[in-house]
Design an enzyme around this catalytic site. Structure first.
Site, PDB file in Angstrom:
ATOM      1  N   ASP A 279       0.843  -1.199   0.000  1.00 34.04           N
ATOM      2  CA  ASP A 279       0.000   0.000   0.000  1.00 34.04           C
ATOM      3  C   ASP A 279       0.880   1.251   0.000  1.00 34.04           C
ATOM      4  O   ASP A 279       1.440   1.616   1.027  1.00 34.04           O
ATOM      5  CB  ASP A 279      -0.891  -0.017   1.245  1.00 34.04           C
ATOM      6  N   HIS A 373      -9.770  -1.151  -7.691  1.00 37.19           N
ATOM      7  CA  HIS A 373      -9.410   0.030  -6.900  1.00 37.19           C
ATOM      8  C   HIS A 373      -8.252   0.786  -7.530  1.00 37.19           C
ATOM      9  O   HIS A 373      -8.277   2.019  -7.610  1.00 37.19           O
ATOM     10  CB  HIS A 373      -9.041  -0.417  -5.482  1.00 37.19           C
TER      11      HIS A 373
END
Length: 465
Positions: A279, A373
């Site tokens: 991330d 996403h």
């Protein structure tokens, strides 16, 4: 939550921590060099002043480090004559130099309108986010006194020194990359009679369909972000600042987070979130040509006190981990649009390989799904909009149904929230495959002015300008 715009640190990967000098170098009276990210190795302090026939009158936080190593042996010798601490505190030799994590220091002040620490600083292992509301009757003058006191305390703590009336929580620790960042909420300006100086960019965020916000854990007059690579150092700073606020401001909410500790992996790498996903791959980098334009307020801003500052959006995002972990790895990768093992886009390559959003499978469908996403949050899908993500993970125990109360303390930085966070979140709100696994439970928006210049305090141009 935007995976494409997250980051582990200002370079997109964790930089090696600055190693301290040896004993001899630590005793030289030369100023340490400041790194590009604001960190400098903390020098070993000089012995505390003493008076003839009396014990040491003051111990810095670093000073005690040189006393604890001999504590056990000294205790056997000194016994009732003050114990190990009393004996070693009177010795003249300099304390041992700190090593590794404890030695790194981030500068609090910046000459020439620099940015506050904690924005482009490499992400630390421990964080606290806390918002305050001004106490009834606290006016502009009292608010200025509070910011002056907070700035003084933050500067002492970030240098590894103990403030007045110290609790002693971190006496034996170095700075540990401590950062303290201050911001102003929308309501602060009305309470202090400064409504005309409130920036338009601080207007409340719009409602999103996925929001389930708790007003008691959202917004606030003042906001503080604390980060450090040692949990006790971070708590020490939190406690000191809370004590400073007594009588002038009261805590509205507090959130505690964590990240991977520097050095926990074989080599520096982008962090993973609690879903196990890498991330922070596509965060803007200071080396980007338009980095400052995207992240920091420009010289043309109407409110001069915010020039060089930034706007922080803070969201508490709970992850539905039980639901997520039931999905196969293949399904998880389709939701994100990247491989779970190395963060590479589904179109191939490594973590840093650009996504090929126009690449299709043999059946004509896109390799990276239309609702993935990574695709929806990408700057290419949002007219180039980007924000600097600098989050912490959190775990606050378990809910009544047994599910973990865990997720992301999402923090993003931008020059204009409407053109960055709001634009991207609206796009995510309309069909992000990750949204069913997330719950946005708290929110805040804060104006974060530039760092205090030497002899100044954070926010003085606003409060006294």
């Amino acid at each position: 939550m935007s995976k494409q715009t997250s980051r582990k640190q200002s370079t997109g990967k964790q930089a090696p921590r600055t190693q301290p000098p040896g004993k001899q170098a630590a005793r030289k009276e030369t100023a340490p060099k400041q790194a590009s990210d604001g960190r400098v190795p903390a020098p070993a302090p000089a012995p505390a002043p003493e008076t003839a026939g009396s014990p040491t009158t003051e111990l810095s936080r670093r000073r005690l480090l040189g006393t604890v190593g001999a504590a056990g042996a000294a205790g056997l010798v000194v016994g009732g004559a003050g114990g190990a601490f009393g004996a070693s505190a009177l010795r003249d030799e300099a304390p041992e130099a700190l090593t590794s994590i404890g030695s790194t220091r981030v500068a609090f002040r910046a000459a020439g309108g620099g940015h506050q620490a904690g924005i482009t600083t490499p992400l630390q292992a421990t964080g606290h986010l806390v918002a305050f509301d001004l106490a009834p009757g606290t006016d502009r003058k009292a608010a200025a006194a509070l910011l002056r006191r907070w700035s003084r305390t933050a500067e002492e703590l970030m240098a590894g020194r103990a403030p007045d009336a110290d609790t002693g929580v971190a006496l034996d620790a170095g700075p540990s990359s401590l950062t303290v960042t201050f911001g102003f909420g929308h309501s602060f300006f009305g309470r202090t009679g400064l409504t005309k100086r409130r920036p338009a960019e601080l207007d409340p965020l719009p409602d999103f369909s996925a929001d389930a916000l708790d007003p008691d854990r959202s917004n606030g007059d003042l906001w503080i972000q604390i980060g450090a690579d040692d949990a006790l150092v971070a708590f020490h700073a939190l406690r000191a600042l809370q004590k400073d606020a007594a009588g002038r401001a009261r805590p509205r909410w507090q959130m505690n987070g964590f990240n991977r500790t520097p050095g926990a992996t074989a080599h520096p790498m982008t962090a993973r979130n609690l879903m196990g996903q890498i991330d922070g791959t596509n965060n803007p980098k200071p080396s980007d040509r338009d980095f400052d334009e995207r992240i920091f307020v420009g010289r043309e801003a109407e409110q001069a006190w915010m020039r060089g500052g930034s706007y922080a959006v803070v969201r508490r995002i709970r992850m539905l981990l039980d639901d997520w972990e039931k999905r196969s790895r293949h399904d998880q990768e389709k939701v994100i649009g990247r491989r779970k093992d190395n963060g590479a886009p589904l179109t191939g390559g490594s973590e840093t390989t650009p996504m090929r959003l126009d690449e299709n499978r043999p059946d004509g469908l896109p390799v990276i799904p239309a609702n993935a996403h990574a695709r929806i949050a990408a700057p290419e899908s949002n007219q180039g909009a980007a924000m600097l993500r600098r989050p912490f993970s959190y775990h606050d125990g378990f809910r009544e149904d047994g599910a973990p109360d865990a997720g992301l303390l999402f923090i993003c930085w931008q020059a204009d929230p409407l053109r960055a966070f709001t634009q991207i979140q609206r796009k995510l709100d309309r069909g992000d495959a990750l949204s069913p696994f997330l719950r946005h439970e708290a929110s805040g928006l804060f104006a974060v002015p530039p760092a205090a210049e030497p002899g100044d305090y954070v926010g003085r141009p606003l409060l006294e300008g």
